[in-house]
Design a protein around this motif. Structure first.
Motif, PDB file in Angstrom:
ATOM      1  N   UNK A   1      -1.155  -4.296  10.234  1.00 40.32           N
ATOM      2  CA  UNK A   1      -0.810  -4.162  11.646  1.00 40.32           C
ATOM      3  C   UNK A   1       0.694  -4.356  11.854  1.00 40.32           C
ATOM      4  N   UNK A   2       1.304  -5.240  11.059  1.00 39.37           N
ATOM      5  CA  UNK A   2       2.758  -5.453  11.075  1.00 39.37           C
ATOM      6  C   UNK A   2       3.266  -5.238   9.664  1.00 39.37           C
ATOM      7  N   UNK A   3       4.376  -4.521   9.555  1.00 39.32           N
ATOM      8  CA  UNK A   3       4.938  -4.195   8.238  1.00 39.32           C
ATOM      9  C   UNK A   3       6.438  -4.455   8.229  1.00 39.32           C
ATOM     10  N   UNK A   4       7.000  -4.531   7.002  1.00 39.83           N
ATOM     11  CA  UNK A   4       8.452  -4.675   6.866  1.00 39.83           C
ATOM     12  C   UNK A   4       9.127  -3.478   7.516  1.00 39.83           C
ATOM     13  N   UNK A   5      10.244  -3.762   8.183  1.00 42.50           N
ATOM     14  CA  UNK A   5      11.026  -2.708   8.809  1.00 42.50           C
ATOM     15  C   UNK A   5      12.492  -3.080   8.684  1.00 42.50           C
ATOM     16  N   UNK A   6      13.326  -2.111   8.332  1.00 37.34           N
ATOM     17  CA  UNK A   6      14.771  -2.368   8.318  1.00 37.34           C
ATOM     18  C   UNK A   6      15.194  -2.350   9.782  1.00 37.34           C
ATOM     19  N   UNK A   7      15.211  -3.535  10.352  1.00 33.18           N
ATOM     20  CA  UNK A   7      15.183  -3.818  11.781  1.00 33.18           C
ATOM     21  C   UNK A   7      16.031  -2.910  12.665  1.00 33.18           C
TER      22      UNK A   7
ATOM     23  N   UNK B   1       0.831  -1.185   0.000  1.00 30.69           N
ATOM     24  CA  UNK B   1       0.000   0.000   0.000  1.00 30.69           C
ATOM     25  C   UNK B   1       0.872   1.243   0.000  1.00 30.69           C
ATOM     26  N   UNK B   2       0.403   2.280  -0.668  1.00 26.59           N
ATOM     27  CA  UNK B   2       1.095   3.564  -0.657  1.00 26.59           C
ATOM     28  C   UNK B   2       0.882   4.177   0.719  1.00 26.59           C
ATOM     29  N   UNK B   3       1.954   4.662   1.328  1.00 21.38           N
ATOM     30  CA  UNK B   3       1.855   5.242   2.656  1.00 21.38           C
ATOM     31  C   UNK B   3       1.123   6.577   2.636  1.00 21.38           C
TER      32      UNK B   3
ATOM     33  N   UNK C   1       5.747  12.626  -2.751  1.00 12.43           N
ATOM     34  CA  UNK C   1       6.528  12.214  -3.909  1.00 12.43           C
ATOM     35  C   UNK C   1       7.992  12.163  -3.509  1.00 12.43           C
ATOM     36  N   UNK C   2       8.692  11.065  -3.744  1.00 11.69           N
ATOM     37  CA  UNK C   2       8.201   9.861  -4.398  1.00 11.69           C
ATOM     38  C   UNK C   2       7.298   9.055  -3.474  1.00 11.69           C
ATOM     39  N   UNK C   3       6.454   8.232  -4.071  1.00  9.81           N
ATOM     40  CA  UNK C   3       5.563   7.376  -3.286  1.00  9.81           C
ATOM     41  C   UNK C   3       6.380   6.418  -2.430  1.00  9.81           C
ATOM     42  N   UNK C   4       5.912   6.192  -1.221  1.00 11.06           N
ATOM     43  CA  UNK C   4       6.553   5.272  -0.309  1.00 11.06           C
ATOM     44  C   UNK C   4       5.549   4.173   0.026  1.00 11.06           C
ATOM     45  N   UNK C   5       6.038   2.937   0.086  1.00 12.71           N
ATOM     46  CA  UNK C   5       5.164   1.783   0.188  1.00 12.71           C
ATOM     47  C   UNK C   5       5.363   1.023   1.489  1.00 12.71           C
ATOM     48  N   UNK C   6       4.266   0.466   1.971  1.00 14.81           N
ATOM     49  CA  UNK C   6       4.271  -0.431   3.116  1.00 14.81           C
ATOM     50  C   UNK C   6       4.064  -1.848   2.598  1.00 14.81           C
ATOM     51  N   UNK C   7       4.761  -2.823   3.172  1.00 15.24           N
ATOM     52  CA  UNK C   7       4.606  -4.237   2.830  1.00 15.24           C
ATOM     53  C   UNK C   7       4.162  -4.969   4.094  1.00 15.24           C
ATOM     54  N   UNK C   8       3.070  -5.736   4.003  1.00 15.93           N
ATOM     55  CA  UNK C   8       2.529  -6.431   5.166  1.00 15.93           C
ATOM     56  C   UNK C   8       2.062  -7.835   4.781  1.00 15.93           C
ATOM     57  N   UNK C   9       2.034  -8.764   5.757  1.00 17.75           N
ATOM     58  CA  UNK C   9       1.586 -10.130   5.464  1.00 17.75           C
ATOM     59  C   UNK C   9       0.062 -10.277   5.408  1.00 17.75           C
TER      60      UNK C   9
ATOM     61  N   UNK D   1       3.078  -1.292  13.074  1.00 21.25           N
ATOM     62  CA  UNK D   1       2.965  -0.139  12.191  1.00 21.25           C
ATOM     63  C   UNK D   1       3.322   1.160  12.918  1.00 21.25           C
ATOM     64  N   UNK D   2       3.401   1.124  14.241  1.00 23.24           N
ATOM     65  CA  UNK D   2       3.793   2.315  15.000  1.00 23.24           C
ATOM     66  C   UNK D   2       5.253   2.676  14.801  1.00 23.24           C
ATOM     67  N   UNK D   3       6.032   1.751  14.266  1.00 21.53           N
ATOM     68  CA  UNK D   3       7.440   2.033  13.965  1.00 21.53           C
ATOM     69  C   UNK D   3       7.642   1.824  12.466  1.00 21.53           C
ATOM     70  N   UNK D   4       7.042   2.699  11.643  1.00 23.93           N
ATOM     71  CA  UNK D   4       7.008   2.426  10.207  1.00 23.93           C
ATOM     72  C   UNK D   4       8.359   2.509   9.523  1.00 23.93           C
ATOM     73  N   UNK D   5       8.493   1.660   8.562  1.00 23.82           N
ATOM     74  CA  UNK D   5       9.618   1.704   7.649  1.00 23.82           C
ATOM     75  C   UNK D   5       9.022   1.690   6.248  1.00 23.82           C
ATOM     76  N   UNK D   6       9.297   2.703   5.506  1.00 20.33           N
ATOM     77  CA  UNK D   6       8.723   2.847   4.178  1.00 20.33           C
ATOM     78  C   UNK D   6       9.749   2.449   3.137  1.00 20.33           C
ATOM     79  N   UNK D   7       9.263   1.873   2.045  1.00 20.56           N
ATOM     80  CA  UNK D   7      10.151   1.414   1.000  1.00 20.56           C
ATOM     81  C   UNK D   7       9.807   2.096  -0.309  1.00 20.56           C
TER      82      UNK D   7
END
Length: 187
Positions: free
Chosen positions: A115-121, A95-97, A102-110, A136-142
């Motif tokens: 509720x949980x998203x990819x994060x560069x740990x 999903x677009x955050x 711009x540029x668009x930033x995306x969230x990746x979730x299972x 999702x409270x500690x978002x990492x956008x891709x």
């Protein structure tokens, strides 16, 4: 993400820190990590429509070009919630955050709840930083940067900041480094 948006294609996927998603070998269970840009095939990813019944239009499988394995997640014996590698596809919801950004930033979730998203740990810009599932409270956008086969070995100047050249056909992404977002958002 609107119904008109499709992310099917081959990309480099970079974190908010400017490092790129990478698989380092073919072993199932190996962590998905981030590395400095190399342009190598292990940093190239194919997003394809999700599989299975009842999958929404925002679900994609994420397959590595070099190893032909998928980004996956297994909660068993994984207390750090690391995202890993598998020979079997897993649906990831994308999903677009913020569509006005711009540029668009995306969230990746299972799952579609995000509720949980990819994060560069660990938030490091050094090589071999693992990717995990976090609240999702500690978002990492891709950021997604289109891949052009002829430029695979050349580092894009600003891969996620390159100005858009016009509408892109999702199957012909010749504008390497173009920011990909819903063309309707440009109005």
């Amino acid at each position: 993400m609107s119904a008109a948006t499709t992310l099917t294609g081959t990309y480099y996927i970079s974190s908010r820190l400017g490092t790129y998603l990478t698989f380092t070998d073919t072993n199932s269970g190996t962590n998905l990590t981030t590395f400095q840009y190399s342009g190598a095939p292990e940093q190239q990813w194919v997003l394809a429509p999700g599989t299975g019944s009842g999958v929404s239009g925002t679900a994609y499988t994420v397959k590595n070009v070099q190893y032909q394995t998928y980004v996956s997640y297994n909660a068993t014996n994984n207390p750090a919630n690391f995202v890993g590698q598998s020979s079997l596809p897993l649906n990831w919801f994308v999903n677009v955050s913020n569509v006005s950004q711009s540029p668009s930033q995306y969230l990746f979730a299972p799952d579609p709840s995000f509720a949980s998203i990819w994060n560069d740990a660990d938030g490091y810009t050094s090589n071999n930083n693992p990717v995990s599932l976090e609240s999702r409270n500690s978002p990492s956008l891709f950021l997604l940067s289109a891949f052009q086969a002829l430029s695979a070995r050349l580092r894009p100047q600003q891969p996620h900041l390159h100005p858009k050249q016009g509408p892109l056909d999702p199957l012909d992404r010749s504008g390497y480094g173009d920011d990909l977002k819903d063309n309707n958002d440009n109005n």
